[in-house]
Design a protein around this motif. Structure first.
Motif, PDB file in Angstrom:
ATOM      1  N   SER A  19      31.327  42.975  42.747  1.00  0.00           N
ATOM      2  CA  SER A  19      32.899  42.946  43.629  1.00  0.00           C
ATOM      3  C   SER A  19      32.842  41.431  44.416  1.00  0.00           C
ATOM      4  O   SER A  19      31.870  41.914  44.982  1.00  0.00           O
ATOM      5  CB  SER A  19      32.840  44.514  44.745  1.00  0.00           C
ATOM      6  OG  SER A  19      34.362  44.542  45.426  1.00  0.00           O
ATOM      7  N   PHE A  20      33.937  41.222  45.318  1.00  0.00           N
ATOM      8  CA  PHE A  20      34.957  39.984  44.770  1.00  0.00           C
ATOM      9  C   PHE A  20      35.501  40.274  45.993  1.00  0.00           C
ATOM     10  O   PHE A  20      36.706  40.847  45.318  1.00  0.00           O
ATOM     11  CB  PHE A  20      34.475  38.670  45.000  1.00  0.00           C
ATOM     12  CG  PHE A  20      34.001  38.320  43.504  1.00  0.00           C
ATOM     13  CD1 PHE A  20      32.447  37.421  43.823  1.00  0.00           C
ATOM     14  CD2 PHE A  20      33.517  38.712  41.842  1.00  0.00           C
ATOM     15  CE1 PHE A  20      31.752  37.008  43.782  1.00  0.00           C
ATOM     16  CE2 PHE A  20      32.374  38.142  41.186  1.00  0.00           C
ATOM     17  CZ  PHE A  20      31.655  37.275  41.914  1.00  0.00           C
ATOM     18  N   PRO A  21      35.930  39.363  47.392  1.00  0.00           N
ATOM     19  CA  PRO A  21      36.690  40.321  47.893  1.00  0.00           C
ATOM     20  C   PRO A  21      37.920  39.533  47.772  1.00  0.00           C
ATOM     21  O   PRO A  21      37.932  37.632  47.463  1.00  0.00           O
ATOM     22  CB  PRO A  21      36.051  39.855  49.717  1.00  0.00           C
ATOM     23  CG  PRO A  21      35.456  39.193  49.474  1.00  0.00           C
ATOM     24  CD  PRO A  21      34.680  39.231  48.526  1.00  0.00           C
ATOM     25  N   VAL A  22      39.754  39.941  47.420  1.00  0.00           N
ATOM     26  CA  VAL A  22      40.424  38.535  47.043  1.00  0.00           C
ATOM     27  C   VAL A  22      40.767  38.037  48.803  1.00  0.00           C
ATOM     28  O   VAL A  22      40.032  38.225  49.221  1.00  0.00           O
ATOM     29  CB  VAL A  22      41.279  39.292  46.860  1.00  0.00           C
ATOM     30  CG1 VAL A  22      41.707  41.004  45.353  1.00  0.00           C
ATOM     31  CG2 VAL A  22      42.178  40.274  47.604  1.00  0.00           C
ATOM     32  N   ALA A  23      41.118  37.033  47.752  1.00  0.00           N
ATOM     33  CA  ALA A  23      41.631  36.032  48.929  1.00  0.00           C
ATOM     34  C   ALA A  23      42.944  36.339  50.046  1.00  0.00           C
ATOM     35  O   ALA A  23      43.396  36.637  49.822  1.00  0.00           O
ATOM     36  CB  ALA A  23      42.544  34.433  48.255  1.00  0.00           C
ATOM     37  N   ALA A  24      41.780  36.037  51.335  1.00  0.00           N
ATOM     38  CA  ALA A  24      43.140  36.597  52.191  1.00  0.00           C
ATOM     39  C   ALA A  24      44.203  35.758  52.318  1.00  0.00           C
ATOM     40  O   ALA A  24      44.182  35.316  52.157  1.00  0.00           O
ATOM     41  CB  ALA A  24      41.838  36.597  53.617  1.00  0.00           C
ATOM     42  N   ASP A  25      44.926  35.958  53.741  1.00  0.00           N
ATOM     43  CA  ASP A  25      46.034  35.506  53.293  1.00  0.00           C
ATOM     44  C   ASP A  25      45.876  33.960  54.858  1.00  0.00           C
ATOM     45  O   ASP A  25      45.130  34.533  55.049  1.00  0.00           O
ATOM     46  CB  ASP A  25      46.910  36.132  54.522  1.00  0.00           C
ATOM     47  CG  ASP A  25      47.462  37.525  53.595  1.00  0.00           C
ATOM     48  OD1 ASP A  25      47.961  37.271  52.312  1.00  0.00           O
ATOM     49  OD2 ASP A  25      48.544  38.210  54.607  1.00  0.00           O
ATOM     50  N   GLY A  26      46.265  32.879  53.640  1.00  0.00           N
ATOM     51  CA  GLY A  26      46.189  31.685  54.345  1.00  0.00           C
ATOM     52  C   GLY A  26      45.093  31.316  54.193  1.00  0.00           C
ATOM     53  O   GLY A  26      44.688  30.349  54.736  1.00  0.00           O
ATOM     54  N   ALA A  27      43.855  31.479  53.338  1.00  0.00           N
ATOM     55  CA  ALA A  27      42.803  31.297  52.711  1.00  0.00           C
ATOM     56  C   ALA A  27      42.506  30.361  51.880  1.00  0.00           C
ATOM     57  O   ALA A  27      43.806  30.486  50.972  1.00  0.00           O
ATOM     58  CB  ALA A  27      41.907  32.711  52.399  1.00  0.00           C
ATOM     59  N   SER A  28      41.859  29.289  51.751  1.00  0.00           N
ATOM     60  CA  SER A  28      42.039  28.514  50.351  1.00  0.00           C
ATOM     61  C   SER A  28      40.455  27.844  50.532  1.00  0.00           C
ATOM     62  O   SER A  28      39.122  28.489  50.946  1.00  0.00           O
ATOM     63  CB  SER A  28      43.063  27.122  50.535  1.00  0.00           C
ATOM     64  OG  SER A  28      42.416  26.745  52.238  1.00  0.00           O
ATOM     65  N   SER A  29      40.438  27.922  49.626  1.00  0.00           N
ATOM     66  CA  SER A  29      38.812  27.152  49.138  1.00  0.00           C
ATOM     67  C   SER A  29      38.868  26.491  47.973  1.00  0.00           C
ATOM     68  O   SER A  29      39.348  25.474  47.115  1.00  0.00           O
ATOM     69  CB  SER A  29      38.218  28.671  48.100  1.00  0.00           C
ATOM     70  OG  SER A  29      39.021  29.202  47.113  1.00  0.00           O
ATOM     71  N   ALA A  30      37.546  26.012  47.903  1.00  0.00           N
ATOM     72  CA  ALA A  30      37.215  24.874  46.644  1.00  0.00           C
ATOM     73  C   ALA A  30      35.018  24.815  46.727  1.00  0.00           C
ATOM     74  O   ALA A  30      34.402  25.456  47.305  1.00  0.00           O
ATOM     75  CB  ALA A  30      37.217  23.607  47.669  1.00  0.00           C
ATOM     76  N   PHE A  31      34.843  24.377  45.078  1.00  0.00           N
ATOM     77  CA  PHE A  31      33.326  24.550  44.891  1.00  0.00           C
ATOM     78  C   PHE A  31      33.119  22.736  44.171  1.00  0.00           C
ATOM     79  O   PHE A  31      33.965  21.967  42.682  1.00  0.00           O
ATOM     80  CB  PHE A  31      33.314  25.186  43.913  1.00  0.00           C
ATOM     81  CG  PHE A  31      32.100  25.401  43.817  1.00  0.00           C
ATOM     82  CD1 PHE A  31      31.057  24.678  43.684  1.00  0.00           C
ATOM     83  CD2 PHE A  31      31.567  26.865  44.317  1.00  0.00           C
ATOM     84  CE1 PHE A  31      29.834  25.010  43.461  1.00  0.00           C
ATOM     85  CE2 PHE A  31      30.538  27.431  43.626  1.00  0.00           C
ATOM     86  CZ  PHE A  31      29.773  26.475  43.758  1.00  0.00           C
ATOM     87  N   VAL A  32      32.806  22.234  44.822  1.00  0.00           N
ATOM     88  CA  VAL A  32      31.821  20.629  44.100  1.00  0.00           C
ATOM     89  C   VAL A  32      30.774  20.786  44.091  1.00  0.00           C
ATOM     90  O   VAL A  32      29.760  21.652  44.952  1.00  0.00           O
ATOM     91  CB  VAL A  32      32.944  19.681  45.531  1.00  0.00           C
ATOM     92  CG1 VAL A  32      34.030  19.768  45.105  1.00  0.00           C
ATOM     93  CG2 VAL A  32      32.239  19.969  47.034  1.00  0.00           C
ATOM     94  N   GLU A  33      30.080  19.659  43.523  1.00  0.00           N
ATOM     95  CA  GLU A  33      28.767  19.815  43.586  1.00  0.00           C
ATOM     96  C   GLU A  33      28.031  18.349  42.390  1.00  0.00           C
ATOM     97  O   GLU A  33      29.722  17.186  41.904  1.00  0.00           O
ATOM     98  CB  GLU A  33      28.661  21.107  42.288  1.00  0.00           C
ATOM     99  CG  GLU A  33      28.354  20.595  40.744  1.00  0.00           C
ATOM    100  CD  GLU A  33      27.852  21.910  40.099  1.00  0.00           C
ATOM    101  OE1 GLU A  33      27.428  22.940  40.807  1.00  0.00           O
ATOM    102  OE2 GLU A  33      27.881  21.903  38.987  1.00  0.00           O
TER     103      GLU A  33
END
Length: 276
Positions: A170-184
């Motif tokens: 289970s992953f929480p849905v994105a909260a209001d005002g949240a943003s994300s990125a994945f770099v490698e």
């Protein structure tokens, strides 16, 4: 090479699967997507006496968004998670999955299996850790839910007990005002990351934006850092992260290079998340 001999089991229900696991204990391995397990069997890095194939358990083939969470069943393939509403509800999932191996692997490999495999270079371990998700485990004696903070114990070692079957993540849905990125950074696209960073930034009215990172390939388990206090300064963020990691060197990269990458990628991930 060929796998060492093993006895093959193919349960038809979850109840049957956990009964088999209760009987066999640590002499068995569970087969779902098999994208990590089968190569290990072929190279005899794993040699279980029994293989429990759960691919007939159609009840575990689902991706659902409900009650503020993305719930992924044990037979949901990476590609299913990437294509369905899950990636819209929690964008970090899609951002990480595009970096997982190659399309052929993602068509067969399972998201739950990747997390239970607990590879310290695995992108999805970082997603679960930085989001504070959880894993639901079932055994003949009942079920329990293990939070991400307690799930990863070491390289290729999770909190799953020998008689337990991981049935859902289970992953929480994105909260209001949240943003994300994945770099490698990897030697080639689809290879294991030399270093990778998942970033989640949450903006709040009248408050400093919160920022959290999870780093892979720099520790025995995904390393989660709260970088809120240094997120707005490249130099301070880079210095903080490089001071927190103690990576090991190997044939792919030295410890110093991994430490350097951790700082550089942390800045890049936070800036991409802030710009999203």
């Amino acid at each position: 090479m060929k796998p060492a001999p093993f006895e093959y089991h193919r349960p038809a229900t979850v109840a049957e699967a956990v009964a088999v696991m209760a009987e066999l204990g640590d002499t068995a391995k569970v087969l779902a997507g098999g994208q990590s397990l089968v190569p290990m069997l072929s190279m005899r890095l794993a040699a279980p006496d029994h293989l429990v194939d759960i691919n007939r358990l159609a009840e575990l083939d689902y991706v659902r968004v409900a009650d503020g969470a993305v719930k992924v069943g044990a037979l949901a393939r990476h590609r299913d998670v990437e294509r369905r509403a899950a990636s819209a509800a929690q964008p970090l999932l899609g951002q990480a999955l595009r970096l997982v191996a190659h399309p052929t692997i993602r068509n067969r490999g399972t998201t739950v299996g990747s997390i239970v495999h607990a590879d310290p270079a695995g992108e999805l371990t970082a997603v679960l850790a930085v989001l504070g998700g959880s894993v639901r485990l079932v055994s003949a004696g009942g079920e329990r839910v293990v939070p991400a903070a307690d799930f990863f114990l070491g390289p290729l070692e999770s909190a799953t007990r020998p008689d337990e079957l991981a049935v859902e993540v289970s992953f929480p849905v994105a909260a209001d005002g949240a943003s994300s990125a994945f770099v490698e950074v990897a030697r080639r696209h689809g290879d294991y990351a030399v270093c990778g960073v998942a970033a989640v930034v949450r903006r709040g009215s009248g408050k400093k934006a919160e920022a959290r990172l999870a780093l892979i390939s720099v520790a025995a388990t995904p390393l989660v850092l709260d970088v809120t206090m240094v997120a707005n300064s490249d130099d301070a963020l880079r210095a903080y992260v490089t001071g927190q990691v103690e990576p090991s060197g190997d044939i792919h990269a030295s410890a110093d290079y991994r430490r350097h990458l951790a700082g550089v990628l942390a800045v890049r991930a936070v800036r991409e998340a802030q710009a999203a």
